[in-house]
Motif scaffolding. Structure first.
Motif, PDB file in Angstrom:
ATOM      1  N   ILE A 110       0.860  -1.179   0.000  1.00  0.00           N
ATOM      2  CA  ILE A 110       0.000   0.000   0.000  1.00  0.00           C
ATOM      3  C   ILE A 110       0.900   1.233   0.000  1.00  0.00           C
ATOM      4  CG2 ILE A 110      -1.765   1.279   1.261  1.00  0.00           C
ATOM      5  CD1 ILE A 110      -2.653  -1.391   2.454  1.00  0.00           C
ATOM      6  N   TYR A 111       0.746   2.048  -1.023  1.00  0.00           N
ATOM      7  CA  TYR A 111       1.568   3.237  -1.139  1.00  0.00           C
ATOM      8  C   TYR A 111       0.870   4.429  -0.494  1.00  0.00           C
ATOM      9  CZ  TYR A 111       4.097   0.420  -4.501  1.00  0.00           C
ATOM     10  OH  TYR A 111       4.820  -0.577  -5.095  1.00  0.00           O
ATOM     11  N   PRO A 112       1.603   5.286   0.217  1.00  0.00           N
ATOM     12  CA  PRO A 112       0.975   6.446   0.852  1.00  0.00           C
ATOM     13  C   PRO A 112       0.557   7.487  -0.182  1.00  0.00           C
ATOM     14  CG  PRO A 112       3.340   6.527   1.141  1.00  0.00           C
ATOM     15  CD  PRO A 112       3.033   5.200   0.491  1.00  0.00           C
ATOM     16  N   LEU A 113      -0.471   8.240   0.152  1.00  0.00           N
ATOM     17  CA  LEU A 113      -0.920   9.308  -0.728  1.00  0.00           C
ATOM     18  C   LEU A 113      -0.005  10.521  -0.589  1.00  0.00           C
ATOM     19  CD1 LEU A 113      -4.757   9.164  -0.096  1.00  0.00           C
ATOM     20  CD2 LEU A 113      -3.526   8.314  -2.072  1.00  0.00           C
ATOM     21  N   ASP A 114       0.191  11.217  -1.666  1.00  0.00           N
ATOM     22  CA  ASP A 114       1.038  12.400  -1.655  1.00  0.00           C
ATOM     23  C   ASP A 114       0.155  13.621  -1.410  1.00  0.00           C
ATOM     24  OD1 ASP A 114       3.237  13.987  -1.801  1.00  0.00           O
ATOM     25  OD2 ASP A 114       3.329  14.000  -3.991  1.00  0.00           O
ATOM     26  N   LEU A 115      -0.160  13.871  -0.158  1.00  0.00           N
ATOM     27  CA  LEU A 115      -1.064  14.964   0.189  1.00  0.00           C
ATOM     28  C   LEU A 115      -0.334  16.276   0.450  1.00  0.00           C
ATOM     29  CD1 LEU A 115      -3.504  13.082   2.577  1.00  0.00           C
ATOM     30  CD2 LEU A 115      -3.881  13.711   0.204  1.00  0.00           C
TER      31      LEU A 115
END
Length: 58
Positions: free
Chosen positions: A44-49
């Motif tokens: 699961i890749y983190p979102l680039d927020l």
């Protein structure tokens, strides 16, 4: 039949349905946990927020 008799019959049916539902849910969680242990894990890749830009509200 009085109102109380009809009410008690409906409550009894409702309790029976809740018990059957809870039993089936507990059986599904046992089988699904066994299936999950056999499946490979996915990344699961983190979102680039942090790069999002916001417009200034007036």
């Amino acid at each position: 039949m009085t109102f109380l008799t009809i009410f008690l019959v409906l409550v009894g049916i409702n309790v029976a349905l809740v018990v059957v539902s809870l039993i089936s849910v507990s059986q599904k969680t046992k089988t699904s946990s066994q299936k999950l242990s056999k499946q490979p894990t996915s990344v699961i890749y983190p979102l680039d927020l942090l790069t999002t830009s916001y417009k200034k509200a007036v």
